[in-house]
Design an enzyme around this catalytic site. Structure first.
Site, PDB file in Angstrom:
ATOM      1  N   PHE A   1      -9.174   4.241  61.525  1.00 55.16           N
ATOM      2  CA  PHE A   1      -9.367   4.820  62.857  1.00 55.16           C
ATOM      3  C   PHE A   1      -8.068   4.665  63.647  1.00 55.16           C
ATOM      4  O   PHE A   1      -7.584   3.566  63.831  1.00 55.16           O
ATOM      5  CB  PHE A   1     -10.513   4.074  63.543  1.00 55.16           C
ATOM      6  CG  PHE A   1     -10.958   4.649  64.864  1.00 55.16           C
ATOM      7  CD1 PHE A   1     -12.089   5.462  64.939  1.00 55.16           C
ATOM      8  CD2 PHE A   1     -10.273   4.366  66.036  1.00 55.16           C
ATOM      9  CE1 PHE A   1     -12.522   5.977  66.162  1.00 55.16           C
ATOM     10  CE2 PHE A   1     -10.700   4.885  67.267  1.00 55.16           C
ATOM     11  CZ  PHE A   1     -11.828   5.692  67.328  1.00 55.16           C
TER      12      PHE A   1
ATOM     13  N   GLY B   1      -6.592   7.126  66.842  1.00 53.74           N
ATOM     14  CA  GLY B   1      -6.982   7.352  68.226  1.00 53.74           C
ATOM     15  C   GLY B   1      -8.411   7.888  68.329  1.00 53.74           C
ATOM     16  O   GLY B   1      -8.953   8.009  69.426  1.00 53.74           O
TER      17      GLY B   1
ATOM     18  N   THR C   1      -9.469  10.936  67.683  1.00 54.39           N
ATOM     19  CA  THR C   1      -9.561  12.290  68.249  1.00 54.39           C
ATOM     20  C   THR C   1      -9.910  13.347  67.201  1.00 54.39           C
ATOM     21  O   THR C   1      -9.732  14.537  67.450  1.00 54.39           O
ATOM     22  CB  THR C   1      -8.238  12.690  68.946  1.00 54.39           C
ATOM     23  OG1 THR C   1      -7.185  12.652  67.973  1.00 54.39           O
ATOM     24  CG2 THR C   1      -7.917  11.750  70.088  1.00 54.39           C
TER      25      THR C   1
ATOM     26  N   GLU D   1      -6.234  11.742  54.748  1.00 51.76           N
ATOM     27  CA  GLU D   1      -7.313  11.469  55.704  1.00 51.76           C
ATOM     28  C   GLU D   1      -8.024  10.141  55.462  1.00 51.76           C
ATOM     29  O   GLU D   1      -9.252  10.050  55.577  1.00 51.76           O
ATOM     30  CB  GLU D   1      -8.315  12.650  55.722  1.00 51.76           C
ATOM     31  CG  GLU D   1      -7.630  13.978  56.056  1.00 51.76           C
ATOM     32  CD  GLU D   1      -8.595  15.133  56.319  1.00 51.76           C
ATOM     33  OE1 GLU D   1      -9.769  14.871  56.643  1.00 51.76           O
ATOM     34  OE2 GLU D   1      -8.150  16.291  56.231  1.00 51.76           O
ATOM     35  N   GLY D   2      -7.248   9.142  55.126  1.00 53.73           N
ATOM     36  CA  GLY D   2      -7.824   7.806  54.982  1.00 53.73           C
ATOM     37  C   GLY D   2      -8.598   7.581  53.709  1.00 53.73           C
ATOM     38  O   GLY D   2      -9.247   6.549  53.563  1.00 53.73           O
ATOM     39  N   THR D   3      -8.519   8.516  52.768  1.00 52.24           N
ATOM     40  CA  THR D   3      -9.311   8.359  51.546  1.00 52.24           C
ATOM     41  C   THR D   3      -8.571   7.624  50.432  1.00 52.24           C
ATOM     42  O   THR D   3      -9.202   7.145  49.490  1.00 52.24           O
ATOM     43  CB  THR D   3      -9.737   9.731  50.966  1.00 52.24           C
ATOM     44  OG1 THR D   3      -8.552  10.462  50.624  1.00 52.24           O
ATOM     45  CG2 THR D   3     -10.551  10.514  51.977  1.00 52.24           C
ATOM     46  N   LEU D   4      -7.237   7.562  50.533  1.00 56.90           N
ATOM     47  CA  LEU D   4      -6.458   6.946  49.442  1.00 56.90           C
ATOM     48  C   LEU D   4      -5.806   5.639  49.859  1.00 56.90           C
ATOM     49  O   LEU D   4      -5.402   4.844  49.012  1.00 56.90           O
ATOM     50  CB  LEU D   4      -5.369   7.920  48.963  1.00 56.90           C
ATOM     51  CG  LEU D   4      -5.828   9.295  48.468  1.00 56.90           C
ATOM     52  CD1 LEU D   4      -4.629  10.120  48.031  1.00 56.90           C
ATOM     53  CD2 LEU D   4      -6.834   9.160  47.335  1.00 56.90           C
TER      54      LEU D   4
ATOM     55  N   ARG E   1     -13.377  21.347  78.729  1.00 57.72           N
ATOM     56  CA  ARG E   1     -14.331  21.524  77.633  1.00 57.72           C
ATOM     57  C   ARG E   1     -15.537  20.602  77.850  1.00 57.72           C
ATOM     58  O   ARG E   1     -16.694  21.016  77.739  1.00 57.72           O
ATOM     59  CB  ARG E   1     -13.620  21.213  76.304  1.00 57.72           C
ATOM     60  CG  ARG E   1     -14.409  21.498  75.038  1.00 57.72           C
ATOM     61  CD  ARG E   1     -15.221  20.317  74.530  1.00 57.72           C
ATOM     62  NE  ARG E   1     -14.580  19.028  74.543  1.00 57.72           N
ATOM     63  CZ  ARG E   1     -14.025  18.435  73.498  1.00 57.72           C
ATOM     64  NH1 ARG E   1     -14.016  19.058  72.346  1.00 57.72           N
ATOM     65  NH2 ARG E   1     -13.503  17.224  73.598  1.00 57.72           N
TER      66      ARG E   1
ATOM     67  N   TYR F   1      -5.286  30.513  66.404  1.00 56.34           N
ATOM     68  CA  TYR F   1      -6.133  29.471  66.965  1.00 56.34           C
ATOM     69  C   TYR F   1      -7.145  30.186  67.844  1.00 56.34           C
ATOM     70  O   TYR F   1      -6.769  30.915  68.762  1.00 56.34           O
ATOM     71  CB  TYR F   1      -5.247  28.535  67.782  1.00 56.34           C
ATOM     72  CG  TYR F   1      -5.863  27.235  68.212  1.00 56.34           C
ATOM     73  CD1 TYR F   1      -5.657  26.073  67.468  1.00 56.34           C
ATOM     74  CD2 TYR F   1      -6.599  27.145  69.390  1.00 56.34           C
ATOM     75  CE1 TYR F   1      -6.179  24.849  67.874  1.00 56.34           C
ATOM     76  CE2 TYR F   1      -7.135  25.924  69.792  1.00 56.34           C
ATOM     77  CZ  TYR F   1      -6.913  24.781  69.036  1.00 56.34           C
ATOM     78  OH  TYR F   1      -7.428  23.568  69.433  1.00 56.34           O
TER      79      TYR F   1
END
Lengths: 540, 540
Positions: free
Chosen positions: A124, A126, A128, A257-260, A390, A451
């Protein structure tokens, strides 16, 4: 300043008073039938979550928190669906513990404990994520879930002024990072919309796109080397400006993404702080002509820092500019030389493509901030307020969310039409009214990164499900036109179905094999990119 | 034109007559004691190699060749040590068969046959490896070795003029590729020194560096998507200008050097053919000042196409220019706008750093080729003749070879000193006389890619072993200063010891796991990047 537990940023910066009234009035004008009643978030203390299933060993107890606020705020990212679920008090999936290591060794210690105990670990930064990247969803097979908050790794450790690079810890937030580099006259110059509340480690793990449109904006290209703690050892790459020695080790962790592994620090390429700036906005009567001008500039080798085409709906809603063909916001910056000449050439290209002479050109030579005028300035202020607005609208039953992609120029027209059709089709199925806007966040010589913004009048209590239907429809549209499911929002848990179709099958197997080699107990961010291990299969 | 079986390029282009006499005279002036007797390559027919150990199945027999010339020319790359071993008739390790598939399906069929039969497969593009990348060395545990020549996959299949991209087969050689794109006004603009005899697939597999010094030169950055045939299926990535969806699949195959799959085609990013050019050469009295000027330009955002610093020895030997501090060869090119202004600014930077006003600036506006004058022009012609001259000198007992690296600016001075010391130390140990030169082939904002040339008077029959000692010494120097073992020459078999120390240990395990996932029989280019499978262990 206090961080909001349920929504974006600081409580004190929330949309209130006249800003809220004006925002509500604008939406009401667009969507007269919308029910814009404002709903309040429940009190944090009123939330009920299950007791932690795991307790840290004594040696790590001082790093761990099981406070309600910590657990709830670490169980979600900052997507529209996260904010609305918070507003509705739906906070079922939260981590059992939040652990805050203060050193690389403590990161390794936490991984060792969790690997041995079958506890999932979600790195973890920030928090976001807008794709469910930090949410402990579907992890019932694990003994527990630890949110590994890197926020204490928050320092610039070394600066190499000659090579313009710095060794920076992964938990550093954007503003602190820039503040630490400013005395050296240097900047990372990486300004995603989440800048204020996101971290270097998060940018690296999710391949963040940055604010600028050409060269040296994607975080991938700003990395010299990385240190990553994996459950089976520390990966430390050599600090190099370039290398051809085998496949790039850093590129394996960029986007993982934090998987490895858990990124703890990186040597990052910096830039001198810009001195010369030029900005201008060009109006177009015809959107196809505007796209063409943007493409020619992207292929010109002029390397603008901004070349952001807002379509007519985006220009109207977020830059208060009425056009039939959109607005192209152009910017050039340099620390070395004046930039009037490339701006002149870019405007000449616009003129050749049917663009109208800009309302104003701002050209500055200073070490301070440029004055932002015209549509460019309006749009920029709006950009920074967008997440707060938003949230305000989300509490008024509005569906306000974005999605983004990239495609080659030859497919863009078809892509945009297909996406707009899909969204409008979803609105019709749902029986709601909505608007879809489009801007380019990045332009490459071979294609744009479009976008899209969605603004629809939803039904209170059902806007998450309504958004999920819209999102599925537009994601199918992206897939059917061969675009990417994400240019810079990452995959997380929300994009998995489309990501799985996008990635080559042999690559999926390679990634799975890599996962097993580095994280044999499959504890790292299970469900992101790769399926969680089947019960008891891979875990020790 | 006929290809030389033992050395670089075409037989007809070999150094002969007055060019040879002049070259010999120059070397004799530098190294008066050198024995420059010219030796001849043996006749191809005189070579004795073992009979093929394997025969193709009937279905593939029409693709296979066991001709002596094919086998010998596919058993080596084009390094100095390859050429000299050929000259000496040392051709022990040659593939059993050369197989030339004409389609992706035939590539898959060959892999299937070889995986089943335990035959090693070495993908072969142009065969210009300088690191033992195509040499069947140490493969005694395999039933045989097939050299998989991709040369028949030699077409441009599609051009997308709008996005400036083309789908190109992997076996296409540089000149044919550029010829096919020229009618569209497009160019890949990737000109490694091997351009004439190397292929797109080889550039991709080895992460080729290209000729230009900044942005859009490394082949990695020119790839939109790739198709790769692996023994366990075809990997096809989506054609995208950018993506943040997980770790990049293409980056896994870029630099994989034929160990994970066979690249069959790629969508490549192209550029418009340049119209405006400016070139100039700046002399320096002081090398440190020249390095400083080069660094400032690399960090300026001017994006020169050439910014090639030759040190005094390089300038003297290869550009016939005597200086005490070296020559900086500058070039700018654009298809969109005149480039006099960035050249003016770059020269201003040089002046500020102690550079001398250039002898001549050549500025052209044309659709044809620029006229190259001054040191820039001399150096460029020399560049193209270098491999032929290398061969001529190699046959005269000279050790003529290059090695290259990249490092951050703060370490360059120490790196160069350490490398020069190591080389001179090796010369002393060997009792030979030698010169080491240095130029930059690429410059990044955070560091240069230095390229070293070695010219030493060796002993006929022993120059391979002598070079190997020098190479080991300079490779240790690179490792000790934290530089990369290769910026763009790849790893192959020759760089393995230093590559293994450079790559992070967890990455080595990930790569091994990926290998096993994609190539379970471990047949693809064994020994490159990854050890061959132990006898019978992984192969079916």
């Amino acid at each position: 300043m206090a961080r909001s537990w349920w929504g974006w940023g600081n409580v004190e910066d929330a949309v209130t008073g006249s800003e809220r009234a004006a925002l509500t009035a604008r939406v009401a004008a667009l969507m007269p039938r919308a029910d814009l009643t404002a709903h309040e978030a429940p009190a944090l203390e009123s939330l009920s979550v299950a007791a932690p299933r795991v307790a840290p060993p004594d040696t790590l107890a001082h790093l761990a928190s099981q406070e309600l606020g910590d657990r709830v705020s670490h169980g979600r990212g900052q997507a529209f669906r996260d904010v609305v679920r918070n507003l509705l008090g739906r906070v079922a999936d939260v981590p059992d513990l939040v652990v805050r290591p203060g050193s690389e060794q403590e990161v390794a210690d936490v991984l060792e404990w969790c690997a041995g105990a079958g506890i999932a670990v979600i790195p973890f930064g920030g928090g976001t994520s807008v794709v469910g990247g930090v949410e402990p969803r579907g992890l019932g097979d694990y003994a527990g879930v630890v949110s590994l908050d890197l926020g204490r790794l928050d320092r610039v450790l070394e600066v190499d002024r000659t090579s313009r690079a710095a060794r920076i810890q992964a938990g550093m937030l954007g503003p602190a990072l820039e503040a630490a580099l400013r005395p050296e006259g240097l900047t990372l110059r990486h300004f995603p919309q989440s800048f204020e509340f996101s971290t270097l480690g998060g940018w690296l793990a999710t391949r963040a796109g940055g604010h600028y449109v050409t060269v040296y904006t994607h975080i991938d290209d700003l990395v010299e080397s990385m240190r990553v703690v994996t459950p089976s050892g520390i990966s430390a790459s050599r600090r190099l400006p370039g290398s051809g020695a085998g496949p790039s080790p850093d590129r394996m962790f960029l986007g993982s993404e934090g998987t490895l592994g858990v990124i703890t620090e990186a040597w990052m390429r910096l830039q001198d702080r810009p001195r010369w700036r030029a900005t201008a906005s060009v109006l177009f009567d015809d959107y196809a002509a505007a796209v063409n001008a943007t493409r020619v500039i992207a292929q010109s080798g002029l390397f603008p820092t901004n070349c952001r085409l807002l379509d007519p709906a985006e220009a109207f809603l977020n830059a208060a500019t009425a056009t039939s063909g959109g607005v192209l916001v152009l910017g050039f910056e340099s620390a070395d030389h004046p930039v009037d000449e490339p701006m002149r050439r870019a405007l000449e290209i616009c003129g050749d493509c049917g663009g109208k002479a800009p309302e104003a050109i701002t050209s500055t030579d200073s070490s301070g901030n440029a004055v932002h005028e015209g549509a460019a300035g309006t749009w920029r202020s709006s950009f920074l307020r967008m997440p707060y607005q938003r949230d305000a609208l989300a509490a008024q039953s509005m569906i306000v969310e974005t999605f983004e992609t990239a495609c080659t120029w030859d497919r863009f027209e078809q892509l945009r039409a297909t996406v707009l059709d899909a969204a409008q089709g979803a609105f019709a199925t749902l029986g709601i009214t909505g608007v879809v806007t489009c801007r380019f966040t990045h332009v490459y010589p071979d294609g744009p990164a479009p976008y899209f913004g969605v603004y629809a009048a939803g039904t209170w209590g059902r806007t998450v499900e309504q958004w999920d239907e819209i999102k599925a429809a537009v994601s199918e549209a992206l897939a059917s036109t061969g675009a990417t499911i994400t240019h810079h929002h990452a995959v997380g848990r929300d994009h998995r179905p489309w990501y799985d179709r996008q990635r080559p099958e042999p690559f999926a197997r390679a990634l799975q094999a890599t996962k097993t080699a580095l994280d044999p107990a499959h504890i790292l961010n299970p469900g992101v990119l790769i399926d969680p291990a089947p019960r008891g299969a891979a875990r020790r």
